[in-house]
Every structure is written in C-alpha cells, then in structure tokens.
Scaffold this motif. Structure first.
Motif, PDB file in Angstrom:
ATOM      1  N   LEU A  10       0.828  -1.207   0.000  1.00 58.20           N
ATOM      2  CA  LEU A  10       0.000   0.000   0.000  1.00 58.20           C
ATOM      3  C   LEU A  10       0.862   1.255   0.000  1.00 58.20           C
ATOM      4  CD1 LEU A  10      -2.693   1.479   0.246  1.00 58.20           C
ATOM      5  CD2 LEU A  10      -2.619   1.076   2.723  1.00 58.20           C
ATOM      6  N   GLU A  11       1.929   1.259   0.797  1.00 58.16           N
ATOM      7  CA  GLU A  11       2.806   2.418   0.842  1.00 58.16           C
ATOM      8  C   GLU A  11       3.474   2.644  -0.513  1.00 58.16           C
ATOM      9  OE1 GLU A  11       6.817   3.893   3.205  1.00 58.16           O
ATOM     10  OE2 GLU A  11       5.217   2.903   4.324  1.00 58.16           O
ATOM     11  N   MET A  12       3.926   1.578  -1.138  1.00 57.73           N
ATOM     12  CA  MET A  12       4.588   1.711  -2.433  1.00 57.73           C
ATOM     13  C   MET A  12       3.629   2.221  -3.507  1.00 57.73           C
ATOM     14  SD  MET A  12       6.478  -1.198  -4.762  1.00 57.73           S
ATOM     15  CE  MET A  12       4.922  -2.046  -5.088  1.00 57.73           C
ATOM     16  N   ALA A  30       3.804   5.942  -5.301  1.00 57.60           N
ATOM     17  CA  ALA A  30       3.992   6.101  -6.743  1.00 57.60           C
ATOM     18  C   ALA A  30       2.849   6.911  -7.352  1.00 57.60           C
ATOM     19  CB  ALA A  30       4.084   4.723  -7.407  1.00 57.60           C
ATOM     20  N   PHE A  31       1.627   6.649  -6.881  1.00 57.84           N
ATOM     21  CA  PHE A  31       0.454   7.372  -7.368  1.00 57.84           C
ATOM     22  C   PHE A  31       0.588   8.869  -7.081  1.00 57.84           C
ATOM     23  CE2 PHE A  31      -3.684   9.251  -6.391  1.00 57.84           C
ATOM     24  CZ  PHE A  31      -4.385   9.002  -7.556  1.00 57.84           C
ATOM     25  N   LEU A  32       0.940   9.208  -5.831  1.00 66.30           N
ATOM     26  CA  LEU A  32       1.053  10.605  -5.443  1.00 66.30           C
ATOM     27  C   LEU A  32       2.243  11.290  -6.128  1.00 66.30           C
ATOM     28  CD1 LEU A  32       0.250  10.249  -1.638  1.00 66.30           C
ATOM     29  CD2 LEU A  32      -1.261  11.136  -3.436  1.00 66.30           C
ATOM     30  N   PHE A  33       3.326  10.537  -6.333  1.00 65.09           N
ATOM     31  CA  PHE A  33       4.506  11.070  -7.028  1.00 65.09           C
ATOM     32  C   PHE A  33       4.132  11.546  -8.431  1.00 65.09           C
ATOM     33  CE2 PHE A  33       8.271  10.654  -9.688  1.00 65.09           C
ATOM     34  CZ  PHE A  33       9.254  11.269  -8.928  1.00 65.09           C
ATOM     35  N   ARG A  34       3.309  10.745  -9.121  1.00 66.10           N
ATOM     36  CA  ARG A  34       2.896  11.105 -10.475  1.00 66.10           C
ATOM     37  C   ARG A  34       1.815  12.187 -10.479  1.00 66.10           C
ATOM     38  NH1 ARG A  34       3.427   5.391 -11.122  1.00 66.10           N
ATOM     39  NH2 ARG A  34       1.198   5.144 -10.708  1.00 66.10           N
ATOM     40  N   LEU A  91       3.988  15.337   0.192  1.00 59.26           N
ATOM     41  CA  LEU A  91       3.543  14.024  -0.276  1.00 59.26           C
ATOM     42  C   LEU A  91       3.374  13.058   0.888  1.00 59.26           C
ATOM     43  CD1 LEU A  91       5.791  13.643  -3.451  1.00 59.26           C
ATOM     44  CD2 LEU A  91       3.340  14.148  -3.389  1.00 59.26           C
ATOM     45  N   SER A  92       4.289  13.109   1.834  1.00 60.33           N
ATOM     46  CA  SER A  92       4.204  12.235   3.003  1.00 60.33           C
ATOM     47  C   SER A  92       2.940  12.525   3.811  1.00 60.33           C
ATOM     48  CB  SER A  92       5.435  12.407   3.897  1.00 60.33           C
ATOM     49  OG  SER A  92       6.595  11.949   3.240  1.00 60.33           O
ATOM     50  N   SER A 118      -3.237  -6.230  -6.654  1.00 56.18           N
ATOM     51  CA  SER A 118      -3.223  -5.430  -5.428  1.00 56.18           C
ATOM     52  C   SER A 118      -3.345  -3.944  -5.780  1.00 56.18           C
ATOM     53  CB  SER A 118      -1.961  -5.704  -4.611  1.00 56.18           C
ATOM     54  OG  SER A 118      -0.795  -5.573  -5.389  1.00 56.18           O
ATOM     55  N   LYS A 119      -2.725  -3.522  -6.868  1.00 56.76           N
ATOM     56  CA  LYS A 119      -2.827  -2.127  -7.302  1.00 56.76           C
ATOM     57  C   LYS A 119      -4.255  -1.782  -7.706  1.00 56.76           C
ATOM     58  CE  LYS A 119      -0.923   1.210 -10.617  1.00 56.76           C
ATOM     59  NZ  LYS A 119      -2.247   1.690 -11.053  1.00 56.76           N
ATOM     60  N   ARG A 120      -4.895  -2.677  -8.417  1.00 58.21           N
ATOM     61  CA  ARG A 120      -6.281  -2.431  -8.842  1.00 58.21           C
ATOM     62  C   ARG A 120      -7.191  -2.246  -7.623  1.00 58.21           C
ATOM     63  NH1 ARG A 120     -10.841  -5.321  -9.781  1.00 58.21           N
ATOM     64  NH2 ARG A 120      -9.833  -7.283  -9.202  1.00 58.21           N
ATOM     65  N   PHE A 121      -6.992  -3.070  -6.604  1.00 53.68           N
ATOM     66  CA  PHE A 121      -7.774  -2.972  -5.373  1.00 53.68           C
ATOM     67  C   PHE A 121      -7.518  -1.635  -4.688  1.00 53.68           C
ATOM     68  CE2 PHE A 121      -8.331  -3.500  -0.805  1.00 53.68           C
ATOM     69  CZ  PHE A 121      -9.544  -4.150  -0.718  1.00 53.68           C
ATOM     70  N   ILE A 122      -6.253  -1.246  -4.574  1.00 55.70           N
ATOM     71  CA  ILE A 122      -5.889   0.010  -3.927  1.00 55.70           C
ATOM     72  C   ILE A 122      -6.446   1.196  -4.705  1.00 55.70           C
ATOM     73  CG2 ILE A 122      -3.944   1.523  -3.343  1.00 55.70           C
ATOM     74  CD1 ILE A 122      -2.338  -1.105  -2.809  1.00 55.70           C
TER      75      ILE A 122
END
Length: 237
Positions: free
Chosen positions: A56-58, A62-66, A76-77, A140-144
């Motif tokens: 989830l953290e990863m 990555a989502f927020l970075f983009r 971002l944190s 897992s990404k799709r779920f998140i």
C-alpha cells in the motif's frame, strides 16, 4: 466462521477470484480466533497485514509522485499519511463490508472487535497482501486504486474533517457548526453512536462510530463532500 459462500461473496464484490482460498481466509482471521482453535490451527492476518502495508505504501507513493509533480517530499508524506491512516482505511472498507467477514475469538467479539477501526484497517491491508501473493502487483494495485485512492482530494481531508469544516463554515459565513447525537445502539461495552452535523440550520451529514468523536468526524466528512459537490467551497484545501 468464514464460509465458502462468504469468500465467493467477497470475491464477487472485488472482482477477483483467489486461486489460493487459504490466503483470503487468513486475511480475515484474527489472532483471537486462532488462539481459541484446539485443532487445525490456521495462521492469522498479521503477516499478510505486514506485507499489505508495504504494498500500500509503495502503490500510494507512486500514485502521489505522479499526481503531484510539484509537491515536496514532506507534502507528499502528509497526503499519503491521511490516505492510509486507520480511520481512512476503515472508512474505505465500508464499501466492502469488511466487518462481515472477520473471524474473531469470542472474547474479541464480545468486547466490540468487529467495530474496531484498528482491526478493520489491518484487515484491509491484509487483503492487499493476499491479493499481492495470489494475483501479483497488478491485482493489489487495482484494489488500492478502487478502494483507497478513488478520491485523493476528498480522502486526504478525512483525518482532519472536523477542523476543516469549522474553518470553511467560518470563512464562508455558512453559520455555526454543531453536532447532535441522534442515536445509540449496542451494549454498554460496545456502543455505536450516531451523530448529525448542522452547519447553520442545515443538516449536512451523518456518521456512526464507536466514540462520539469518531462519529462526528465521519459526519463532518460527509458534510464536506456535500459542500464540495454544491459549491466547491474548499477547492483551496
């Protein structure tokens, strides 16, 4: 006890069928349940929660970075923390009715474990871990993406919804904010409080929680969503 029908119901809800049913069963199994089993003891969710937390953290990082190329690391944190905190994950889990699938020991059940945000949030992360092991990073990404990162601008306000609502009501001269308990349910050791929030004379949201503060936070969050939809009055947040 989690049944095959329960697992099928959850799989249908998330749009994924587990190849290894033991993984999703483990994700919904609390240590209190395991400790009460005399034979055929199964693993609890804690190792999967550890893995899911990292995934989830990863994914969220990555989502927020983009999404926010101009924001600094500290900003971002802060956004990430608001998205993956216990109250936010527990709130997100309501779409899936995670509480329904929990396997709890009798003692944990009796003391209100099924409504504890900490357990609900941990099991959301355990589900992410199970999906990662069974279906890979894409599942897992799709779920998140579907249940955690659906509306970042709104969800990042969840952890501070009461103070944000107060600020907006004052800044926009919308009237005083007040909270009203409109119901209580459950035994004394496991009460659920229902709260309405009024801005001026308008009832803008309702929320439920194990504490009055938690219920007020959810009610305030619902009010913020109403105000955003109607007036976009907090576009600066």
């Amino acid at each position: 006890m989690l049944t095959a029908a329960d697992i099928e119901s959850f799989e249908k809800a998330i749009g994924y069928t587990f190849k290894d049913k033991a993984l999703i069963t483990q994700a919904f199994t609390h240590s209190s349940f395991v400790n009460e089993q005399k034979i055929n003891k199964k693993s609890d969710y804690e190792r999967l929660e550890f893995l899911g937390d990292a995934v989830l953290e990863m994914i969220s990082s990555a989502f927020l970075f983009r999404k926010y190329p101009q924001k600094k690391e500290g900003e971002l944190s802060k956004i990430r923390a608001s998205l993956v905190c216990e109250p936010a994950l527990a709130f997100a889990s309501e779409k899936l009715n995670i509480k329904k699938y929990m396997q709890l020991g009798k003692g944990e059940e009796a003391t209100g474990g099924r409504n504890k945000e900490s357990i609900i949030a941990d099991m959301m992360e355990a589900v992410i871990g199970a999906l990662f092991l069974d279906g890979g990073i894409e599942e897992s990404k799709r779920f998140i993406d579907t249940y955690v990162l659906t509306n970042v601008e709104s969800m990042q306000m969840f952890s501070d919804s009461k103070s944000i609502l107060q600020e907006i009501a004052q800044g926009q001269n919308l009237g005083a904010v007040r909270y009203e308990i409109c119901g209580e349910s459950g035994p004394e050791h496991d009460k659920i409080f229902d709260v309405r929030v009024f801005v001026g004379d308008k009832n803008l949201g309702e929320g439920s929680g194990k504490t009055k503060k938690a219920a007020e936070q959810k009610a305030a969050y619902e009010a913020l969503l109403v105000l955003k939809k109607k007036n976009n009055v907090f576009k600066e947040h």
